[in-house]
Scaffold this motif. Structure first.
Motif, PDB file in Angstrom:
ATOM      1  N   TYR A 133      16.226 -11.168  73.921  1.00 45.00           N
ATOM      2  CA  TYR A 133      16.441  -9.772  73.560  1.00 45.00           C
ATOM      3  C   TYR A 133      16.410  -9.580  72.040  1.00 45.00           C
ATOM      4  CZ  TYR A 133      17.848  -9.268  78.414  1.00 45.00           C
ATOM      5  OH  TYR A 133      17.864  -9.259  79.778  1.00 45.00           O
ATOM      6  N   GLY A 134      16.053 -10.615  71.316  1.00 41.62           N
ATOM      7  CA  GLY A 134      15.962 -10.500  69.865  1.00 41.62           C
ATOM      8  C   GLY A 134      17.314 -10.481  69.183  1.00 41.62           C
ATOM      9  N   MET A 135      18.324 -11.122  69.783  1.00 44.71           N
ATOM     10  CA  MET A 135      19.672 -11.145  69.203  1.00 44.71           C
ATOM     11  C   MET A 135      19.993 -12.547  68.698  1.00 44.71           C
ATOM     12  SD  MET A 135      21.682  -8.758  71.990  1.00 44.71           S
ATOM     13  CE  MET A 135      23.028  -8.289  70.903  1.00 44.71           C
ATOM     14  N   SER A 136      20.350 -12.652  67.429  1.00 46.36           N
ATOM     15  CA  SER A 136      20.661 -13.951  66.825  1.00 46.36           C
ATOM     16  C   SER A 136      22.084 -14.385  67.173  1.00 46.36           C
ATOM     17  CB  SER A 136      20.527 -13.869  65.303  1.00 46.36           C
ATOM     18  OG  SER A 136      19.218 -13.514  64.932  1.00 46.36           O
ATOM     19  N   PHE A 137      22.250 -15.682  67.386  1.00 43.63           N
ATOM     20  CA  PHE A 137      23.570 -16.258  67.668  1.00 43.63           C
ATOM     21  C   PHE A 137      24.244 -16.577  66.346  1.00 43.63           C
ATOM     22  CE2 PHE A 137      26.216 -20.033  68.870  1.00 43.63           C
ATOM     23  CZ  PHE A 137      27.104 -19.344  69.683  1.00 43.63           C
ATOM     24  N   ALA A 138      25.489 -16.125  66.166  1.00 43.06           N
ATOM     25  CA  ALA A 138      26.163 -16.239  64.871  1.00 43.06           C
ATOM     26  C   ALA A 138      27.570 -16.801  65.044  1.00 43.06           C
ATOM     27  CB  ALA A 138      26.224 -14.865  64.197  1.00 43.06           C
ATOM     28  N   PRO A 139      27.747 -18.125  64.948  1.00 45.29           N
ATOM     29  CA  PRO A 139      29.083 -18.715  65.104  1.00 45.29           C
ATOM     30  C   PRO A 139      29.848 -18.809  63.780  1.00 45.29           C
ATOM     31  CG  PRO A 139      27.447 -20.453  65.014  1.00 45.29           C
ATOM     32  CD  PRO A 139      26.697 -19.145  64.878  1.00 45.29           C
ATOM     33  N   PHE A 140      31.175 -18.635  63.868  1.00 42.73           N
ATOM     34  CA  PHE A 140      32.076 -18.915  62.751  1.00 42.73           C
ATOM     35  C   PHE A 140      32.637 -20.315  62.992  1.00 42.73           C
ATOM     36  CE2 PHE A 140      32.004 -14.347  63.149  1.00 42.73           C
ATOM     37  CZ  PHE A 140      32.039 -13.869  61.851  1.00 42.73           C
ATOM     38  N   VAL A 141      32.510 -21.202  62.016  1.00 43.37           N
ATOM     39  CA  VAL A 141      32.885 -22.601  62.211  1.00 43.37           C
ATOM     40  C   VAL A 141      33.825 -23.062  61.089  1.00 43.37           C
ATOM     41  CG1 VAL A 141      32.008 -24.966  62.434  1.00 43.37           C
ATOM     42  CG2 VAL A 141      30.700 -23.066  63.384  1.00 43.37           C
ATOM     43  N   GLY A 142      34.838 -23.833  61.463  1.00 52.23           N
ATOM     44  CA  GLY A 142      35.750 -24.415  60.485  1.00 52.23           C
ATOM     45  C   GLY A 142      35.845 -25.914  60.690  1.00 52.23           C
ATOM     46  N   VAL A 143      36.807 -26.550  60.018  1.00 52.09           N
ATOM     47  CA  VAL A 143      37.008 -28.000  60.161  1.00 52.09           C
ATOM     48  C   VAL A 143      38.512 -28.265  60.276  1.00 52.09           C
ATOM     49  CG1 VAL A 143      37.017 -28.297  57.650  1.00 52.09           C
ATOM     50  CG2 VAL A 143      36.564 -30.260  59.127  1.00 52.09           C
ATOM     51  N   ASN A 144      38.877 -29.170  61.191  1.00 53.34           N
ATOM     52  CA  ASN A 144      40.303 -29.445  61.374  1.00 53.34           C
ATOM     53  C   ASN A 144      40.754 -30.657  60.558  1.00 53.34           C
ATOM     54  OD1 ASN A 144      39.509 -31.746  62.760  1.00 53.34           O
ATOM     55  ND2 ASN A 144      39.959 -30.924  64.790  1.00 53.34           N
ATOM     56  N   HIS A 145      42.002 -31.090  60.753  1.00 51.29           N
ATOM     57  CA  HIS A 145      42.574 -32.168  59.942  1.00 51.29           C
ATOM     58  C   HIS A 145      41.998 -33.537  60.298  1.00 51.29           C
ATOM     59  CE1 HIS A 145      44.727 -31.813  63.627  1.00 51.29           C
ATOM     60  NE2 HIS A 145      45.557 -32.818  63.390  1.00 51.29           N
ATOM     61  N   HIS A 146      41.182 -33.631  61.334  1.00 51.10           N
ATOM     62  CA  HIS A 146      40.493 -34.876  61.674  1.00 51.10           C
ATOM     63  C   HIS A 146      39.035 -34.853  61.185  1.00 51.10           C
ATOM     64  CE1 HIS A 146      43.814 -36.392  64.032  1.00 51.10           C
ATOM     65  NE2 HIS A 146      43.822 -35.289  64.771  1.00 51.10           N
ATOM     66  N   GLY A 147      38.676 -33.805  60.454  1.00 53.66           N
ATOM     67  CA  GLY A 147      37.300 -33.690  59.979  1.00 53.66           C
ATOM     68  C   GLY A 147      36.332 -33.247  61.050  1.00 53.66           C
ATOM     69  N   GLN A 148      36.864 -32.718  62.173  1.00 50.61           N
ATOM     70  CA  GLN A 148      36.008 -32.280  63.274  1.00 50.61           C
ATOM     71  C   GLN A 148      35.680 -30.792  63.143  1.00 50.61           C
ATOM     72  OE1 GLN A 148      38.913 -33.375  66.222  1.00 50.61           O
ATOM     73  NE2 GLN A 148      37.740 -35.179  66.863  1.00 50.61           N
ATOM     74  N   SER A 149      34.478 -30.423  63.546  1.00 51.55           N
ATOM     75  CA  SER A 149      34.085 -29.015  63.535  1.00 51.55           C
ATOM     76  C   SER A 149      34.806 -28.274  64.646  1.00 51.55           C
ATOM     77  CB  SER A 149      32.575 -28.885  63.729  1.00 51.55           C
ATOM     78  OG  SER A 149      31.876 -29.486  62.663  1.00 51.55           O
ATOM     79  N   ILE A 150      35.262 -27.074  64.342  1.00 52.33           N
ATOM     80  CA  ILE A 150      35.931 -26.247  65.349  1.00 52.33           C
ATOM     81  C   ILE A 150      35.317 -24.849  65.350  1.00 52.33           C
ATOM     82  CG2 ILE A 150      38.146 -27.449  65.451  1.00 52.33           C
ATOM     83  CD1 ILE A 150      39.211 -25.509  63.357  1.00 52.33           C
ATOM     84  N   LEU A 151      35.155 -24.278  66.529  1.00 54.20           N
ATOM     85  CA  LEU A 151      34.584 -22.938  66.669  1.00 54.20           C
ATOM     86  C   LEU A 151      35.681 -21.895  66.485  1.00 54.20           C
ATOM     87  CD1 LEU A 151      32.053 -21.283  67.381  1.00 54.20           C
ATOM     88  CD2 LEU A 151      32.782 -21.387  69.770  1.00 54.20           C
ATOM     89  N   LEU A 152      35.424 -20.913  65.621  1.00 53.03           N
ATOM     90  CA  LEU A 152      36.421 -19.887  65.306  1.00 53.03           C
ATOM     91  C   LEU A 152      35.955 -18.500  65.723  1.00 53.03           C
ATOM     92  CD1 LEU A 152      37.353 -21.193  61.740  1.00 53.03           C
ATOM     93  CD2 LEU A 152      38.596 -21.589  63.877  1.00 53.03           C
ATOM     94  N   GLY A 153      35.045 -18.432  66.672  1.00 52.33           N
ATOM     95  CA  GLY A 153      34.517 -17.145  67.113  1.00 52.33           C
ATOM     96  C   GLY A 153      33.011 -17.163  67.052  1.00 52.33           C
TER      97      GLY A 153
END
Length: 377
Positions: free
Chosen positions: A202-222
């Motif tokens: 449908y021509g819609m781009s996926f846009a994730p908000f990403v952070g990092v936790n205290h173990h250095g792992q990526s976490i999804l924030l929305g």
């Protein structure tokens, strides 16, 4: 193009000059230096003058000599000459619903017409039409709304928002689950954001908000699905995300060098430190500077030393000046734009802000790799 005209108070045209689109001289544009556009101005004098005589607009002078090459056979590419009739639109719609790719659909039309030159439109026009048709078929996002309602029923912490246009059709979507919202409370200091992941049908781009936790792992924030990448859309997305996170803005955010994102961040997160992804900038070196005779013989490494090895802002300023003088790059528009925004990407200007060990949007890209197992267009 209309070069000059004048109308009477009641709207009647008094005189008009229609000239070649390449008329006039090149003007240096200082806006958006990061994306300079090649000019087509050649100061061409070809024009037609018409004036109002006895109530009738009459041609008075014609100068039909151009100072550049002409290509009448390319006139079909002009937007004013391109059109898709209703029968072709119906065929494109049927093929798209049947899952036939645009390349095959367009090639079939070319064969039927007897060649590319026989079609009054190009493949881009067909793609634009189908994109618009898909948005219309997307409707009000009933299935998506139902899914969000079920998720909300299962967990009160689930948050979602749907942005509709004036006709009630779906434009943008945002959602975040309870885990993302709780994680943001502890690890929301630094956020990376980009939209380079796949675009759905449908021509819609996926846009994730990403952070990092205290173990250095990526976490999804929305995450969001957005129908366009302009300032208005990003303002809606950032503002919705901020409401989801109880109005607490991140202390720092990393994005690519996108003008619309920068404008939206300044509006929604005025106190957040904004950083451009350094990797995206440095990987453009071959594209922007490889034509220089000394690119492989010192220029590239000299610029890298200037960026990475400067320990103070004064040291960077002196090093940059020496670099520009040494390789005579005073007129390079791309470097001028980078220097004007140096506080957004040069490490020495960013060292007083906590970045959780990040200088690029690699976290977003690693999260994209995670979604590859679950999400497709």
């Amino acid at each position: 193009m209309t070069q000059r005209s004048k109308r009477e108070e009641y709207g009647t045209v008094r005189y008009v000059t229609v000239g070649c689109a390449r008329g006039g001289k090149t003007r240096k544009r200082i806006t958006n230096l990061s994306k300079p556009r090649p000019t087509t101005k050649t100061d061409c004098k070809a024009r037609i003058n018409a004036s109002l005589v006895d109530g009738v607009l009459r041609i008075t002078t014609v100068y039909n000599v151009h100072n550049h090459g002409l290509s009448p056979q390319k006139a079909r590419f002009f937007r004013c000459n391109r059109a898709i009739d209703d029968s072709v639109k119906r065929q494109l719609d049927i093929n798209d619903k049947a899952g036939i790719g645009m390349s095959k659909s367009f090639n079939a039309l070319v064969v039927e017409a007897g060649g590319f030159e026989k079609l009054p439109f190009i493949e881009k026009d067909a793609r634009n039409y189908i994109d618009k048709a898909r948005h219309l078929r997307l409707g009000k996002g009933g299935a998506l709304r139902g899914y969000f309602e079920r998720m909300q029923y299962k967990n009160d912490g689930f948050y979602s928002s749907m942005d509709l246009d004036d006709d009630g059709r779906l434009k943008n979507v945002f959602w975040a689950d309870a885990r993302s919202r709780v994680a943001y409370e502890s690890f929301g200091d630094v956020v990376t954001f980009d939209t380079i992941y796949l675009t759905n049908r449908y021509g819609m781009s996926f846009a994730p908000f990403v952070g990092v936790n205290h173990h250095g792992q990526s976490i999804l924030l929305g995450a969001g699905l957005i129908s366009s990448e302009n300032t208005e859309t990003f303002v809606w997305l950032f503002d919705t995300w901020l409401k989801c996170m109880d109005g607490r803005a991140p202390k720092a955010i990393i994005t690519d060098q996108d003008r619309a994102m920068k404008n939206a961040i300044a509006i929604v997160f005025p106190n957040t430190r904004h950083r451009y992804c350094l990797w995206h900038i440095m990987r453009k070196l071959p594209e922007k500077l490889s034509s220089h005779a000394e690119f492989k013989c010192g220029l590239k490494s000299a610029l890298q030393r200037c960026v990475y090895d400067s320990l103070t802002s004064d040291e960077f300023e002196k090093s940059w000046e020496v670099f520009i003088d040494t390789y005579k790059l005073h007129e390079n528009v791309w470097l001028q734009s980078l220097y004007s925004e140096r506080t957004y990407w040069v490490p020495v200007y960013l060292k007083n802000t906590f970045w959780a060990g990040m200088s690029t949007t690699q976290r977003s890209e690693s999260m994209n790799a995670f979604f590859d197992g679950y999400v497709h267009s």
